[in-house]
Design a protein around this motif. Structure first.
Motif, short mmCIF file in Angstrom:
data_model
loop_
_atom_site.label_atom_id
_atom_site.label_comp_id
_atom_site.label_asym_id
_atom_site.label_seq_id
_atom_site.Cartn_x
_atom_site.Cartn_y
_atom_site.Cartn_z
N VAL A 178 0.84 -1.21 0.00
CA VAL A 178 0.00 0.00 0.00
C VAL A 178 0.87 1.25 0.00
N GLU A 179 1.93 1.26 0.78
CA GLU A 179 2.82 2.42 0.81
C GLU A 179 3.49 2.64 -0.53
N ILE A 180 3.88 1.57 -1.20
CA ILE A 180 4.50 1.71 -2.52
C ILE A 180 3.48 2.22 -3.53
N LEU A 181 2.27 1.66 -3.50
CA LEU A 181 1.23 2.10 -4.44
C LEU A 181 0.83 3.56 -4.19
N ALA A 182 0.80 3.96 -2.93
CA ALA A 182 0.39 5.33 -2.59
C ALA A 182 1.43 6.36 -2.98
N ALA A 183 2.62 5.92 -3.32
CA ALA A 183 3.67 6.85 -3.70
C ALA A 183 3.41 7.49 -5.06
N TYR A 184 2.42 6.99 -5.80
CA TYR A 184 2.14 7.56 -7.12
C TYR A 184 1.75 9.04 -7.02
N SER A 185 1.01 9.41 -5.98
CA SER A 185 0.52 10.77 -5.86
C SER A 185 1.64 11.78 -5.64
N PRO A 186 2.53 11.58 -4.67
CA PRO A 186 3.62 12.54 -4.52
C PRO A 186 4.60 12.51 -5.70
N LEU A 187 4.81 11.34 -6.29
CA LEU A 187 5.71 11.27 -7.44
C LEU A 187 5.15 12.05 -8.62
N ALA A 188 3.85 11.93 -8.86
CA ALA A 188 3.22 12.69 -9.94
C ALA A 188 3.29 14.19 -9.65
N TYR A 189 3.07 14.58 -8.42
CA TYR A 189 3.10 16.00 -8.06
C TYR A 189 4.52 16.57 -8.21
N ILE A 190 5.50 15.85 -7.71
CA ILE A 190 6.88 16.33 -7.78
C ILE A 190 7.34 16.47 -9.23
N SER A 191 6.89 15.54 -10.08
CA SER A 191 7.30 15.60 -11.49
C SER A 191 6.44 16.56 -12.29
N ASP A 192 5.61 17.34 -11.62
CA ASP A 192 4.70 18.28 -12.26
C ASP A 192 3.79 17.55 -13.27
N TYR A 193 3.42 16.35 -12.87
CA TYR A 193 2.50 15.49 -13.63
C TYR A 193 3.02 15.11 -15.00
N THR A 194 4.36 15.09 -15.19
CA THR A 194 4.90 14.47 -16.39
C THR A 194 4.93 12.96 -16.20
#
Length: 171
Positions: free
Chosen positions: A37-53
């Motif tokens: 769950v922690e690994i799957l939930a990392a999608y949100s901050p990763l998308a935000y940090i990459s400015d949704y690229t």
């Protein structure tokens, strides 16, 4: 995420080295589910940090934030720990009482997510409060069971005691 991974690896090592009960095996499986769950939930901050690229389709969807995943996980987590402590209680009445509470908790939590419209927008306060209350009841019943048993003489080697202390402190 590192701490959860460490706990899951340590739990797996514990299973390999010591003959364990079914409840301990379920606990280690739950620890691995937590890591996933922690690994799957990392999608949100990763998308935000990459400015949704990274994951651009998430930016304008309901899944932009990972509240939905953690709301589901909270239901699973509270239910699991209530079941875990219930498994150490011998009294049939208290076991039935806790089983009924688990079913009621899951049912009302799912309904509250949709009625209160918090599934995608935030952490459900209903699940947090009601789950914590029921979990505290489960742990107190577990402690009463310990007081009634001969296990008091061997508490130093009784893993559920340490799990109960950690769960109470965390919640």
């Amino acid at each position: 995420m590192i701490v959860e991974l460490g706990a899951a690896v340590a739990g797996t090592y514990y299973l390999k080295k010591i003959s364990t009960t079914r409840e301990t095996q379920f606990l280690v499986i739950f620890l691995w589910i937590t890591v996933i769950v922690e690994i799957l939930a990392a999608y949100s901050p990763l998308a935000y940090i990459s400015d949704y690229t990274f994951l651009p389709f998430v930016e304008h969807s309901r899944f932009r934030l990972n509240y939905w995943l953690y709301n589901c996980y909270m239901i699973l987590s509270y239910s699991f720990f209530m079941y875990y402590f219930r498994s150490f209680i011998r009294s049939k009445i208290w076991r039935l009482f806790l089983a009924s509470f688990i079913i009621f908790f899951v049912f009302t939590s799912i309904i509250s997510l949709f009625i209160l419209d918090t599934f995608f927008t935030g952490y459900s306060q209903f699940i947090l409060l009601f789950g914590t209350l029921l979990l505290a009841i489960s742990v107190v019943l577990f402690y009463f069971e310990l007081l009634r048993s001969d296990m008091l003489l061997q508490l130093k080697h009784f893993l559920p005691l340490y799990i109960s202390a950690g769960v109470l402190v965390f919640n």
